[in-house]
Design a protein around this motif. Structure first.
Motif, PDB file in Angstrom:
ATOM      1  N   GLN A 132       0.775  -1.349  -0.015  1.00 60.72           N
ATOM      2  CA  GLN A 132       0.029   0.052   0.108  1.00 60.72           C
ATOM      3  C   GLN A 132       0.742   1.261   0.029  1.00 60.72           C
ATOM      4  OE1 GLN A 132      -2.739  -0.293   3.141  1.00 60.72           O
ATOM      5  NE2 GLN A 132      -4.266  -1.670   1.852  1.00 60.72           N
ATOM      6  N   VAL A 133       1.898   1.208  -0.984  1.00 62.94           N
ATOM      7  CA  VAL A 133       2.621   2.350  -1.072  1.00 62.94           C
ATOM      8  C   VAL A 133       2.468   3.059  -2.683  1.00 62.94           C
ATOM      9  CG1 VAL A 133       4.411   1.752   0.277  1.00 62.94           C
ATOM     10  CG2 VAL A 133       4.545   1.089  -1.960  1.00 62.94           C
ATOM     11  N   CYS A 134       2.966   4.236  -2.962  1.00 62.36           N
ATOM     12  CA  CYS A 134       3.170   4.949  -4.250  1.00 62.36           C
ATOM     13  C   CYS A 134       4.314   4.608  -4.843  1.00 62.36           C
ATOM     14  CB  CYS A 134       2.751   6.254  -4.046  1.00 62.36           C
ATOM     15  SG  CYS A 134       2.915   7.289  -5.588  1.00 62.36           S
ATOM     16  N   CYS A 135       4.449   4.261  -6.260  1.00 63.76           N
ATOM     17  CA  CYS A 135       5.469   4.036  -6.670  1.00 63.76           C
ATOM     18  C   CYS A 135       5.369   5.024  -8.199  1.00 63.76           C
ATOM     19  CB  CYS A 135       5.444   2.535  -7.439  1.00 63.76           C
ATOM     20  SG  CYS A 135       5.772   1.192  -6.173  1.00 63.76           S
ATOM     21  N   CYS A 136       6.508   5.506  -8.512  1.00 66.22           N
ATOM     22  CA  CYS A 136       6.608   6.684  -9.291  1.00 66.22           C
ATOM     23  C   CYS A 136       7.946   6.142 -10.379  1.00 66.22           C
ATOM     24  CB  CYS A 136       6.827   7.857  -8.850  1.00 66.22           C
ATOM     25  SG  CYS A 136       7.018   9.029 -10.401  1.00 66.22           S
ATOM     26  N   VAL A 137       7.728   5.929 -11.767  1.00 61.83           N
ATOM     27  CA  VAL A 137       8.734   5.382 -12.244  1.00 61.83           C
ATOM     28  C   VAL A 137       8.969   6.037 -13.555  1.00 61.83           C
ATOM     29  CG1 VAL A 137       9.433   3.218 -13.374  1.00 61.83           C
ATOM     30  CG2 VAL A 137       7.921   3.188 -11.602  1.00 61.83           C
ATOM     31  N   GLY A 138      10.231   6.566 -13.950  1.00 59.15           N
ATOM     32  CA  GLY A 138      10.365   7.260 -15.147  1.00 59.15           C
ATOM     33  C   GLY A 138      10.532   6.236 -16.182  1.00 59.15           C
ATOM     34  N   ASN A 247      -3.271   6.935  -4.392  1.00 58.70           N
ATOM     35  CA  ASN A 247      -4.052   7.094  -3.351  1.00 58.70           C
ATOM     36  C   ASN A 247      -3.974   6.387  -2.013  1.00 58.70           C
ATOM     37  OD1 ASN A 247      -4.288   4.657  -4.752  1.00 58.70           O
ATOM     38  ND2 ASN A 247      -5.978   4.302  -3.848  1.00 58.70           N
ATOM     39  N   TYR A 248      -2.954   5.571  -2.002  1.00 60.61           N
ATOM     40  CA  TYR A 248      -2.747   5.060  -0.674  1.00 60.61           C
ATOM     41  C   TYR A 248      -2.060   6.010   0.244  1.00 60.61           C
ATOM     42  CZ  TYR A 248      -3.188   0.288  -2.497  1.00 60.61           C
ATOM     43  OH  TYR A 248      -3.839  -0.890  -2.944  1.00 60.61           O
ATOM     44  N   LEU A 249      -1.173   7.090  -0.196  1.00 60.50           N
ATOM     45  CA  LEU A 249      -0.769   7.908   0.418  1.00 60.50           C
ATOM     46  C   LEU A 249      -1.789   8.630   1.461  1.00 60.50           C
ATOM     47  CD1 LEU A 249       2.473   9.018  -1.680  1.00 60.50           C
ATOM     48  CD2 LEU A 249       2.292   7.285   0.054  1.00 60.50           C
ATOM     49  N   TYR A 250      -2.734   9.371   0.462  1.00 60.83           N
ATOM     50  CA  TYR A 250      -3.732  10.454   0.999  1.00 60.83           C
ATOM     51  C   TYR A 250      -4.577   9.814   1.954  1.00 60.83           C
ATOM     52  CZ  TYR A 250      -2.273  13.169  -2.839  1.00 60.83           C
ATOM     53  OH  TYR A 250      -1.504  13.769  -3.597  1.00 60.83           O
ATOM     54  N   LYS A 251      -4.761   8.251   1.894  1.00 57.71           N
ATOM     55  CA  LYS A 251      -5.363   7.594   3.221  1.00 57.71           C
ATOM     56  C   LYS A 251      -4.602   7.407   4.478  1.00 57.71           C
ATOM     57  CE  LYS A 251      -8.136   4.583  -0.253  1.00 57.71           C
ATOM     58  NZ  LYS A 251      -8.237   3.151  -0.564  1.00 57.71           N
ATOM     59  N   LYS A 252      -3.473   7.316   4.369  1.00 64.11           N
ATOM     60  CA  LYS A 252      -2.391   7.288   5.265  1.00 64.11           C
ATOM     61  C   LYS A 252      -2.035   8.175   6.032  1.00 64.11           C
ATOM     62  CE  LYS A 252      -1.246   2.322   4.446  1.00 64.11           C
ATOM     63  NZ  LYS A 252      -1.462   1.691   5.720  1.00 64.11           N
ATOM     64  N   ILE A 253      -2.023   9.295   5.519  1.00 62.52           N
ATOM     65  CA  ILE A 253      -1.116  10.528   6.147  1.00 62.52           C
ATOM     66  C   ILE A 253      -1.994  11.712   6.100  1.00 62.52           C
ATOM     67  CG2 ILE A 253       1.248   9.540   4.975  1.00 62.52           C
ATOM     68  CD1 ILE A 253       1.065  11.818   2.957  1.00 62.52           C
ATOM     69  N   ASP A 254      -1.710  12.735   6.860  1.00 60.15           N
ATOM     70  CA  ASP A 254      -2.548  13.945   6.735  1.00 60.15           C
ATOM     71  C   ASP A 254      -1.463  14.915   5.853  1.00 60.15           C
ATOM     72  OD1 ASP A 254      -4.309  13.215   8.722  1.00 60.15           O
ATOM     73  OD2 ASP A 254      -2.989  13.719  10.289  1.00 60.15           O
ATOM     74  N   CYS A 255      -1.999  15.345   4.725  1.00 62.46           N
ATOM     75  CA  CYS A 255      -1.489  16.339   3.971  1.00 62.46           C
ATOM     76  C   CYS A 255      -2.223  17.513   3.307  1.00 62.46           C
ATOM     77  CB  CYS A 255      -0.805  15.575   2.696  1.00 62.46           C
ATOM     78  SG  CYS A 255       0.439  16.212   1.892  1.00 62.46           S
ATOM     79  N   GLU A 256      -1.909  18.604   3.594  1.00 61.97           N
ATOM     80  CA  GLU A 256      -2.952  19.846   3.085  1.00 61.97           C
ATOM     81  C   GLU A 256      -2.852  20.082   1.835  1.00 61.97           C
ATOM     82  OE1 GLU A 256      -1.145  22.946   5.245  1.00 61.97           O
ATOM     83  OE2 GLU A 256      -1.492  22.262   7.261  1.00 61.97           O
ATOM     84  N   CYS A 316       6.386   6.430   0.352  1.00 60.48           N
ATOM     85  CA  CYS A 316       5.530   5.862   1.241  1.00 60.48           C
ATOM     86  C   CYS A 316       5.811   6.396   2.913  1.00 60.48           C
ATOM     87  CB  CYS A 316       5.973   4.268   1.432  1.00 60.48           C
ATOM     88  SG  CYS A 316       7.768   3.984   1.781  1.00 60.48           S
ATOM     89  N   PRO A 317       4.550   6.125   3.814  1.00 59.75           N
ATOM     90  CA  PRO A 317       4.634   6.477   5.133  1.00 59.75           C
ATOM     91  C   PRO A 317       6.033   6.155   5.748  1.00 59.75           C
ATOM     92  CG  PRO A 317       2.553   5.904   4.606  1.00 59.75           C
ATOM     93  CD  PRO A 317       3.419   5.547   3.370  1.00 59.75           C
ATOM     94  N   LYS A 318       6.424   6.554   6.662  1.00 62.33           N
ATOM     95  CA  LYS A 318       7.852   6.071   7.642  1.00 62.33           C
ATOM     96  C   LYS A 318       7.346   4.697   8.011  1.00 62.33           C
ATOM     97  CE  LYS A 318      10.093  10.512   8.197  1.00 62.33           C
ATOM     98  NZ  LYS A 318      10.457  11.498   9.207  1.00 62.33           N
ATOM     99  N   SER A 319       6.107   4.667   8.228  1.00 63.35           N
ATOM    100  CA  SER A 319       5.634   3.167   8.975  1.00 63.35           C
ATOM    101  C   SER A 319       5.396   2.236   8.174  1.00 63.35           C
ATOM    102  CB  SER A 319       4.419   3.892   9.792  1.00 63.35           C
ATOM    103  OG  SER A 319       3.130   4.056   8.981  1.00 63.35           O
TER     104      SER A 319
END
Length: 337
Positions: A132-138, A247-256, A316-319
């Motif tokens: 449940q992490v985000c992957c960005c690939v060039g 989308n996983y990032l926005y579910k797991k962290i608080d970001c403005e 990903c979150p540090k956790s």
């Protein structure tokens, strides 16, 4: 007086803590307990780790009081902190840096990794779903990819869709305006001509051949070739990347605000990690996400024929299960030789 003293205790001198981290050498027991805290915190949940849980861990052979004393020492030198009274401990940014420096040989993992594009896409989707992490690939530079075949599809009332496919089935799609007589026979004739132009050529070589062989194109298509060539040229000049699991990032962290993960993010990482091979870590203070302090990035460059192509990044979150994610890159080593 008591209140003021409590504030002093909970707000240690950050400069002194950094100095302690830089100069310290942990004894074996403290290292073992610190490693246990990191593993338990980075399990996908990110909960504070209590001393009782560590004392019960198999192979630890210490009592809770011993663990508490060790955690107090680790907190004093800035590797751990307690988010509130009577809570367990969580790692600080310095704690993460120390963990990666002392417990991993990151430079030796996935050294000169040379994946196929299909492997890049498959790994991005696999890691994203498993952890449940985000992957960005060039993706590899578009202009150097070889075309295996060309298809021309009847897209809608006004456009044809050209598919430039490589042997792996990956395609670059260009929507073009239909000519004056967009019959199926004209479309098939144009597809045949494009296959003659592009077959077994790189995209950039095909573009040059398209310009040089324009007079051999189906007559009804001559008026549109200039537009089509220009659109293909613009396609080749664009950057290319894929982002999976944002989308996983926005579910797991608080970001403005939006994190804006894509080509600009990859360019930022490339500037930060220029000439670094193997696995690299970018901790919070080195990331462009000013409104979010909960993220960490694992990044690996990849190559083709020993030439640098781009980077594979896990955001990903540090956790998150960081050890397991790094282990996934370790398993790629036989494929990178």
């Amino acid at each position: 007086v008591f209140f003021i003293l409590e504030i002093i205790i909970l707000s240690p001198d950050i400069t002194a803590m950094h100095k302690d981290v830089d100069n310290m050498k942990l004894n074996p027991r403290d290292q073992q307990i610190f490693a246990a805290v990191m593993s338990m915190y980075c399990n996908g949940d990110g909960l504070p780790v209590p001393s009782t849980k560590i004392a019960k861990q198999k192979g630890m052979a210490v009592c809770s009081a011993t663990v508490r004393n060790a955690m107090a020492r680790l907190e004093k030198i800035g590797l751990l902190y307690s988010p509130h009274t009577s809570a367990g401990r969580v790692p600080t940014n310095d704690g993460f840096d120390y963990w990666f420096d002392e417990f991993f040989t990151l430079n030796d993992i996935a050294n000169y990794w040379q994946p196929e594009q299909a492997q890049l896409v498959e790994l991005a989707h696999g890691l994203s779903q498993r952890y449940q992490v985000c992957c960005c690939v060039g993706l590899p530079q578009v202009r150097t990819q070889q075309v295996f075949r060309v298809e021309v599809l009847d897209f809608d009332a006004n456009n044809w869709l050209i598919l430039l496919l490589d042997r792996a089935g990956q395609s670059h799609n260009i929507c073009i305006n239909k000519p004056h007589d967009p019959s199926d026979s004209q479309r098939y004739e144009f597809a045949t001509w494009l296959n003659t132009v592009f077959s077994q050529q790189s995209l950039i070589e095909g573009l040059y051949r398209m310009q040089a062989m324009a007079n051999t194109a189906p007559r009804n298509c001559h008026d549109s070739l200039t537009q089509w060539t220009r659109e293909l040229s613009q396609k080749l000049g664009s950057d290319n990347s894929i982002v999976v699991g944002e989308n996983y990032l926005y579910k797991k962290i608080d970001c403005e605000q939006s994190l804006n993960i894509g080509v600009s993010f990859l360019n930022f990482v490339e500037d930060k990690l220029a000439f670094k091979n193997g696995v690299s870590i970018l901790n919070t203070e080195n990331l462009p996400f000013s409104s979010c302090d909960e993220l960490i990035v694992i990044s690996v460059p990849y190559f083709q024929n020993q030439e640098y192509q781009s980077r594979f990044c896990v955001i990903c979150p540090k956790s998150a299960q960081l050890e397991k994610i790094i282990q996934e890159f370790k398993l790629l080593e036989p494929l990178s030789s």
